[in-house]
Design a protein around this motif. Sequence first.
Motif, PDB file in Angstrom:
ATOM      1  N   TRP A  92      34.609  39.600  35.862  1.00  0.00           N
ATOM      2  CA  TRP A  92      34.892  39.518  34.423  1.00  0.00           C
ATOM      3  C   TRP A  92      35.351  40.858  33.877  1.00  0.00           C
ATOM      4  O   TRP A  92      36.169  40.926  32.951  1.00  0.00           O
ATOM      5  N   HIS A  93      34.851  41.931  34.447  1.00  0.00           N
ATOM      6  CA  HIS A  93      35.209  43.251  33.953  1.00  0.00           C
ATOM      7  C   HIS A  93      36.640  43.610  34.361  1.00  0.00           C
ATOM      8  O   HIS A  93      37.465  44.031  33.540  1.00  0.00           O
ATOM      9  N   GLU A  95      38.963  41.610  35.130  1.00  0.00           N
ATOM     10  CA  GLU A  95      39.895  40.688  34.480  1.00  0.00           C
ATOM     11  C   GLU A  95      40.370  41.224  33.133  1.00  0.00           C
ATOM     12  O   GLU A  95      41.466  40.956  32.694  1.00  0.00           O
ATOM     13  N   LYS A  96      39.505  42.000  32.497  1.00  0.00           N
ATOM     14  CA  LYS A  96      39.878  42.514  31.173  1.00  0.00           C
ATOM     15  C   LYS A  96      40.263  43.981  31.204  1.00  0.00           C
ATOM     16  O   LYS A  96      41.215  44.390  30.553  1.00  0.00           O
ATOM     17  N   TRP A  97      39.535  44.805  31.956  1.00  0.00           N
ATOM     18  CA  TRP A  97      39.735  46.258  31.813  1.00  0.00           C
ATOM     19  C   TRP A  97      40.144  47.003  33.079  1.00  0.00           C
ATOM     20  O   TRP A  97      40.429  48.175  33.024  1.00  0.00           O
ATOM     21  N   THR A 137      45.995  46.628  34.274  1.00  0.00           N
ATOM     22  CA  THR A 137      45.621  46.860  32.882  1.00  0.00           C
ATOM     23  C   THR A 137      45.855  48.328  32.562  1.00  0.00           C
ATOM     24  O   THR A 137      45.653  49.203  33.409  1.00  0.00           O
ATOM     25  N   LEU A 160      44.494  43.465  24.722  1.00  0.00           N
ATOM     26  CA  LEU A 160      43.119  43.241  24.285  1.00  0.00           C
ATOM     27  C   LEU A 160      42.718  44.382  23.361  1.00  0.00           C
ATOM     28  O   LEU A 160      42.923  45.553  23.699  1.00  0.00           O
ATOM     29  N   ARG A 169      43.338  47.457  25.967  1.00  0.00           N
ATOM     30  CA  ARG A 169      44.099  47.391  27.217  1.00  0.00           C
ATOM     31  C   ARG A 169      45.291  46.454  27.073  1.00  0.00           C
ATOM     32  O   ARG A 169      45.154  45.367  26.496  1.00  0.00           O
ATOM     33  N   ARG A 171      47.710  44.095  29.324  1.00  0.00           N
ATOM     34  CA  ARG A 171      47.572  43.478  30.645  1.00  0.00           C
ATOM     35  C   ARG A 171      48.941  42.989  31.129  1.00  0.00           C
ATOM     36  O   ARG A 171      49.707  42.401  30.364  1.00  0.00           O
TER      37      ARG A 171
END
Length: 177
Positions: A92-93, A95-97, A137, A160, A169, A171
């Motif tokens: 999950w981390h 995937e975003k950052w 990212t 994001l 970030r 992406r």
Amino acid sequence: MSASKLLRPSADYKDSYLAALAEYHAEGRYLYCNIPILKGDFESYITALRTERGYPHQPYQEWVEPAPETITWLVKDDQYIGTVDIRHRLNWHLEKWGGHIHFIIRPSMRGKGFGKKILLKAIPIANYLGINKALLTVAPHNHVAIRVIEDCGGKFEDELPETGQFPARKRYWLDCT
Ligand SMILES: CC(C)(COP(=O)(O)OP(=O)(O)OC[C@H]1O[C@@H](n2cnc3c(N)ncnc32)[C@H](O)[C@@H]1OP(=O)(O)O)[C@@H](O)C(=O)NCCC(=O)NCCS
């Protein structure tokens, strides 16, 4: 003069790597790597880098499911130039950052085309690791990295916003097939 290539970390490049680490420290990166300690036992450091370990994103390593990571170094003329980390899958981390791929060129070698080279050379490795589409990212103000990612074929997905705990970030997806 030899062509640049991506290699697994090796003690053969100890001196230039440690010099690069001092440059990274000067810009506030990799401060958890203690140069005198590494100098004394570089072989153990290399063994750790070559072990496909979980992604130790500080200070959140306790919170996220580890994802195996392959680290390679860009080397030219027997000198360390930069690092690319390829995470085999997202949590999950990431995937975003964090994304699948993180790349960095030592400060004294930036602006010479190595940023594009390291990312282009990472694509077949990511593909070999089973990644068809790699997530990258990047901080929205990091115009050089954005240019490298776009020039290498990265397609913008979204941006994001900054949260209380995490920075903003942009992406991008990079086709690795
Ligand atoms: C992002 C990074 C890897 C780029 O490495 P680099 O070796 O400087 O990149 P390149 O020399 O291949 O330059 C890429 C492009 O940016 C341009 N560029 C380089 N430095 C620049 C600068 N200071 N300002 C504006 N453009 C610049 C180059 O002209 C080139 O574009 P062009 O091919 O159209 O001429 C490097 O800046 C870095 O390590 N940054 C810190 C870590 C980081 O941000 N990683 C990315 C995480 S996603």
